[in-house]
Design an enzyme around this catalytic site. Sequence first.
Site, PDB file in Angstrom:
ATOM      1  N   GLU A   1       0.839  -1.201   0.000  1.00 42.64           N
ATOM      2  CA  GLU A   1       0.000   0.000   0.000  1.00 42.64           C
ATOM      3  C   GLU A   1       0.869   1.245   0.000  1.00 42.64           C
ATOM      4  OE1 GLU A   1      -2.452   0.641   3.538  1.00 42.64           O
ATOM      5  OE2 GLU A   1      -3.750   1.920   2.345  1.00 42.64           O
TER       6      GLU A   1
ATOM      7  N   GLU B   1       3.101  10.791  10.576  1.00 41.75           N
ATOM      8  CA  GLU B   1       3.761  10.463  11.840  1.00 41.75           C
ATOM      9  C   GLU B   1       4.086   8.960  11.912  1.00 41.75           C
ATOM     10  OE1 GLU B   1       1.047  12.324  11.438  1.00 41.75           O
ATOM     11  OE2 GLU B   1       1.817  14.290  12.014  1.00 41.75           O
TER      12      GLU B   1
END
Lengths: 406, 372
Positions: A242, A371
């Site tokens: 992905e 993050e």
Amino acid sequence: MDFNDTPEEAKFREEARAWLKDNVPKASELEGLGYIEQAKLWQKRKYDAGWACITWPKEYGGRGASAIEQVIWNQEEAKHDDLPGGVFSIGQGMAAPTLMTWADDDAKARYLPKLASGEEIWCQLFSEPAGGSDLAALRTRAVKDGDEWVINGQKIWTSGAHYSDYGILVVRTDPTVPKHKGLTYFYLDMKSPGIEIKPIKQISGDANFNEVYFTDVRIPDSQRLGEVGQGWQVSLTTLMNERASIGAGGVNVGFDSVFKLAQKVNIGDRPAIEDDSVRARLADWYCQEAGLRYTSYRTLSALSRGDIPGPENSIGKLVGAPKTQDMASFAIDLLEQSGAIWDEELSAEAGLFQGTYMSIPGLRIAGGTDEIMANIIAERVLGLPQEPRMDKGIPFNEVPTGGSKG
Amino acid sequence: MNFEFSEDQNMLRDQASRFLAENCPPATVRRVLESDDDYDAELWGKVVEMGWTAAVIPEELGGLGLSYLELCVIAEELGRACAPVPFSSSVYLATEALLMAGSQAQKETWLPRLAAGEVIGTFALAEGPGETTAKSLATKAAGGKLSGTKVPVPDAGIANLAVVVAAHDGGDGAALYLVDMAQDGVSVSPVPTFDPTRGHGRLVLDGAAAEPLGKPGEGWALAQKLLDRAAVLFAWEQVGGAQAALEQAREYALGRYAFGRPIASYQAIKHKLATMYVKNTLARSNCYFGAWALNTNAAELPVAAATARVSATQAYYFASKENIQTHGGMGYTWEFDCQFFYRRAKLLSVAIGSERQWQNKLITAVEHSNAA
């Protein structure tokens, strides 16, 4: 080191270019078709001629091409504007590599060719309201009943759920063990009874994602990938792919579009491109784009030696998404007050910059937030330790939840 | 397409890395930092023995006839070690200027001696604060003699040969001149900088004998081309230094505990190091393309050089300052080595034109390549 095509690569490029020239669908062929039909038409044409999913083995509909040939093909295909596509990226980019790694031969033969031809579209059912960045905190339950599993719960952020034929799914099969150990991975028919799909309206006004509700949905045990309790490991195969495929593209505000805009609009009484502050910003973005491009070429050299995509792929999305956001914002500034106008007819570039500005926050979150990407680089590339985890080693059903419901 | 160094080039990298670990440990850098020396003469002698100064000089002129890819590999390792030697001045600039524009006689006079390390070369462009341009040049040639002041000039105190950019005799524009430093019309005094591991000086030319290098009047374009080529090599040095700064920060963060755990486990530190890694990786990839463009003298060289230079400058600055930050108070002490990278990063960032100049050059190069 050689950035030019080898004779074999040049020959392949010529072949790809010639086929594309003769076979790219004409506007008249696409007229009147919905975007899924358009995408299916183009995908099937490529499949029939051996130009779909070209790195896959021939038996599954590919042509056994090298990673470098894939890049050449992508470069040549990208030279044709407005080709329909996109709806197959999850199936071909994430479900297929997972099937290739974890499914048995019968399942591979059944599903992979139809993924390649575009006949069947797949979606991904991973995230949940209670498990986003902490994906393994997901709560959708699967309970064994004879040769079947019964699924209850809710997934979220599922792109294309409403038009997909199949989905890949991670669920909790054992809440009494620590969270990563109680997960199991399945694929399922999206037309199964008990599935309800509700679109989510985004800040861009579009609805590309869905909530998917499961009420007593039954999946045969034969559609399990990996062992019971091995779902986390299987889903990592999907997630690495992905991140590679999200990083690879899907956005089109980039150096070229902002550079061209800066040639057209003025700052004071001269073209914006003559302003040193504009040039400095553009140069930095050029460096980032070039750096990503050559990093992907270096990765390819590693892939062609047989390496699997590693955590280094996280860079593409981590750099690309914030860069695109900043460039869209900068382009709107260059347009001054009229930059606020978002309209296909009235806006520069048919509203490309405004549309990107409104859609790009999603890309910084999808497939792992900035993050989380930085954590992946820190932990898996640089080998830094994880932060202490409050849920480590604790049975999932005893983990504090802060009251959020799954 | 092939985006990797060859096996031989990787072997050279290992060899260079081992050589510098042995002959240029931090103590060597520190010794020059704390002395009045402009360089480490012993290390320089060994670098010459390794043949690195001879790398890209053709065999018939006393060189090894290697490609620029090998030189990029050496540059990266020298950057990683913060080597206190005049390699960039002598090799990327003076040697390169002669290779690009020297007459056969000039090449025969100087290149074998540069290769053998008998001569150290340098390049003199700057004339005080601000950007030096073809129009601003105050150093002028008249009747084959040069007069003017160049400051700062790297390695001026140890150089035997300078390639000087000056306004040329009786015409418009600039020219490059070869100046033998051992003559009465040349005087050099040291100039202190924030990186004393690399000596700099003031070069005063007072009717110094000088020989034109390349065609007069085309000197500015020649200098720009020279800087493009050197930029790729400087960028490799910068990437080497940035990588070493990241490794130093990583090692410290893993070993330093605060609040009962390694500081490397805090996201504030992890994300800082991840950002260093990302910047270094993008810069390194741009350096790959730069190396290829330099080695093949590709039409893309101006774009490739500026891209490598800008991203390497930014990566090194970021890694060097955040390395100190990661070390906390100790990183700011004289005793620790973090300062080596912080000094060198900024020195290199202005060595052949600031980040701003190269950002501007990059966009100019893109404008030219789009127009072509």
